[in-house]
Design a protein around this motif. Structure first.
Motif, PDB file in Angstrom:
ATOM      1  N   THR A   1      -3.838  27.402   9.534  1.00  0.00           N
ATOM      2  CA  THR A   1      -3.417  26.247   8.754  1.00  0.00           C
ATOM      3  C   THR A   1      -2.650  25.273   9.638  1.00  0.00           C
ATOM      4  O   THR A   1      -1.669  25.649  10.291  1.00  0.00           O
TER       5      THR A   1
ATOM      6  N   VAL B   1      -6.990  23.693   6.475  1.00  0.00           N
ATOM      7  CA  VAL B   1      -7.353  25.050   6.884  1.00  0.00           C
ATOM      8  C   VAL B   1      -8.559  24.994   7.810  1.00  0.00           C
ATOM      9  O   VAL B   1      -9.609  24.448   7.452  1.00  0.00           O
TER      10      VAL B   1
ATOM     11  N   GLY C   1      -1.494  21.201   6.435  1.00  0.00           N
ATOM     12  CA  GLY C   1      -2.064  21.988   5.345  1.00  0.00           C
ATOM     13  C   GLY C   1      -3.562  22.180   5.433  1.00  0.00           C
ATOM     14  O   GLY C   1      -4.123  22.991   4.675  1.00  0.00           O
TER      15      GLY C   1
ATOM     16  N   THR D   1     -11.141  22.813   4.686  1.00  0.00           N
ATOM     17  CA  THR D   1     -10.623  21.801   3.768  1.00  0.00           C
ATOM     18  C   THR D   1     -11.551  20.592   3.679  1.00  0.00           C
ATOM     19  O   THR D   1     -11.827  20.081   2.585  1.00  0.00           O
TER      20      THR D   1
ATOM     21  N   THR E   1      -8.596  32.375   9.968  1.00  0.00           N
ATOM     22  CA  THR E   1      -8.264  31.001   9.591  1.00  0.00           C
ATOM     23  C   THR E   1      -6.893  30.631  10.148  1.00  0.00           C
ATOM     24  O   THR E   1      -6.063  31.498  10.457  1.00  0.00           O
TER      25      THR E   1
END
Length: 450
Positions: free
Chosen positions: A213, A290, A288, A240, A211
């Motif tokens: 961010t 992901v 923010g 997200t 992952t």
């Protein structure tokens, strides 16, 4: 016009600064030497002199070509891929300003070529409308053009040493452009092995997952998948926002493609293309958010030194809102005209052990097995399931311990090392035919595990 006036005009013309509009620069690396039948990894410095790297500070608008040539003649054709196969080129601009988040390959990374680009041409990935607006800033904090560095990995199939140059054609300008941040999104835990990992070959599929961010609001202008080693597809999705951004298929050459007919086989035949996408509007992502990457490999056969990561051109856009609508202009730009559509693909071909080991069989006694320049000792070894086998590197040249074929795949650092140790504990009985990835025609060892 009088001769004196002609002379003044000529001086003024030649002294005039170069146009700030887009230019196509042709640059050459220093000469690189390669022995026959080796994986040649080379790090070279490219001076900002206008011949190796841009001489003026400005912006990189895109790469038109990355190729191997054996002369600097303007009409020199790229060396054929069945003679000089390129595993990768990685370009860095050292110490440049506004490098951004960077990713696994570091914030100096500006571009590259993988084996999935057999033509070495990238016109479709950097269209004129994008070049007119965006660029990668190429300047140092004190306003100079930065030095570049280039990492190459090339496989020489000529029967003799070969001298070559890396020719790079790059669109460039000294005009202002909106900054592009080249991101490399993958599993950065693999960086110590050059982003490579092993697919063991124990059935089904193998997935390498990671992952990332998003650091600030912006737009992704496209995505290039670098994926090989039994590669099936690589995806990028927003965890997200619960939506997929890219789904990159791996395309393999037809049976008569040079990747499948090249001899000797120094490297597993890789894809001739991986999914590469563009969007003029850009895919919106917010700080923010992901993103999850999945590189899916066939696991029916072993694949050593496999890779899977994304290269993403990213631009800042503070107006982006969380999970904003996706653009409708995302499209794939590198689908080959001809490729293999039947399974199993050629990646299920066993890579041969090119040198037959000789000598008596020796039982593993628990001591480190030496690896030197151009040799493993002993060449034939027996061991037991569950025994931890350690190899110790003692040469002056880099070498690897790599399974060419066998019941399971494993490899030490695929770029090779000259000192230190590497260990593996076999859990499956069988015959493991080993090679050195850097010197596959001169180094081999066979381990029989009972």
């Amino acid at each position: 016009m009088r001769p004196a006036l002609l002379a003044v005009v000529a001086v003024l013309l030649y002294a005039a600064p170069a146009s700030a509009a887009e230019q196509l620069l042709t640059l050459y690396s220093p000469a690189i030497q390669s022995l026959p039948y080796v994986h040649r990894s080379e790090f070279v410095t490219l001076k900002p002199d206008g011949r190796q790297a841009p001489a003026q500070p400005g912006s990189i608008l895109g790469f038109q070509e990355m190729a191997l040539v054996d002369s600097k003649r303007p009409d020199a054709k790229p060396l054929p891929v069945d003679k000089m196969m390129i595993h990768h080129f990685l370009y860095y601009a050292n110490g440049r300003v506004d490098r951004g988040p960077g990713g696994c390959l570091g914030d100096g990374f500006i571009g590259g070529r993988g084996e999935e680009h057999p033509s070495g041409r990238f016109d479709a990935m950097w269209p004129p409308e994008q070049r007119a607006r965006y660029g990668i800033r190429n300047a140092t904090p004190d306003g100079r053009a930065p030095e570049w560095s280039l990492m190459t990995m090339v496989m020489n199939h000529y029967k003799k040493p070969k001298r070559f140059f890396v020719r790079t054609k790059v669109w460039y300008t000294t005009e202002p452009r909106e900054q592009v941040y080249p991101l490399t999104v993958g599993n950065c835990a693999h960086i110590g092995n050059g982003m490579a990992y092993d697919v063991p070959g124990d059935g089904g599929t193998f997935v390498d997952r990671s992952t990332w961010t998003v650091p600030f609001n912006g737009r992704i202008l496209g995505g290039g998948s670098h994926h090989h080693g039994g590669a099936l597809r690589q995806t990028l999705r927003s965890v997200t926002c619960g939506r997929q951004l890219f789904d990159a298929k791996a395309y393999y050459g037809a049976p008569d493609h040079p990747y499948n007919t090249i001899r000797p086989i120094l490297h597993e035949p890789g894809p001739i293309a991986n999914g590469t996408f563009r969007s003029a509007a850009g895919i919106p992502v917010s700080a923010g958010e992901v993103l999850e990457r999945e590189a899916v490999h066939s696991n029916e056969e072993l694949h050593v030194a496999a890779m899977g990561f994304w290269v993403l051109p990213f631009v800042r856009d503070d107006s982006v809102t969380p999970c904003a609508p996706l653009p409708d202009d995302v499209h794939e730009v590198t689908v080959p005209e001809r490729y293999d559509t039947a399974a199993p693909f050629v990646f299920d071909r066993l890579v041969p052990q090119l040198l037959a080991p000789r000598g008596a069989w020796k039982a593993f006694d628990g001591k480190p097995i030496p690896v030197g320049d151009q040799w493993f000792r002993p060449q034939r070894l027996t061991a037991k399931v569950g025994e931890r086998i350690t190899w110790e590197f003692r040469g002056s040249e880099p070498h690897s311990v790599t399974v060419a074929n066998g019941p399971r795949g494993f490899s030490s650092n695929y770029l090779g090392i000259t000192r230190g140790r590497y260990s593996f504990t076999p859990t499956v009985a069988g015959t493991y035919k080993l090679t050195c990835l850097i010197h596959p025609t001169t180094m081999s060892q066979t381990v029989r595990v009972r």
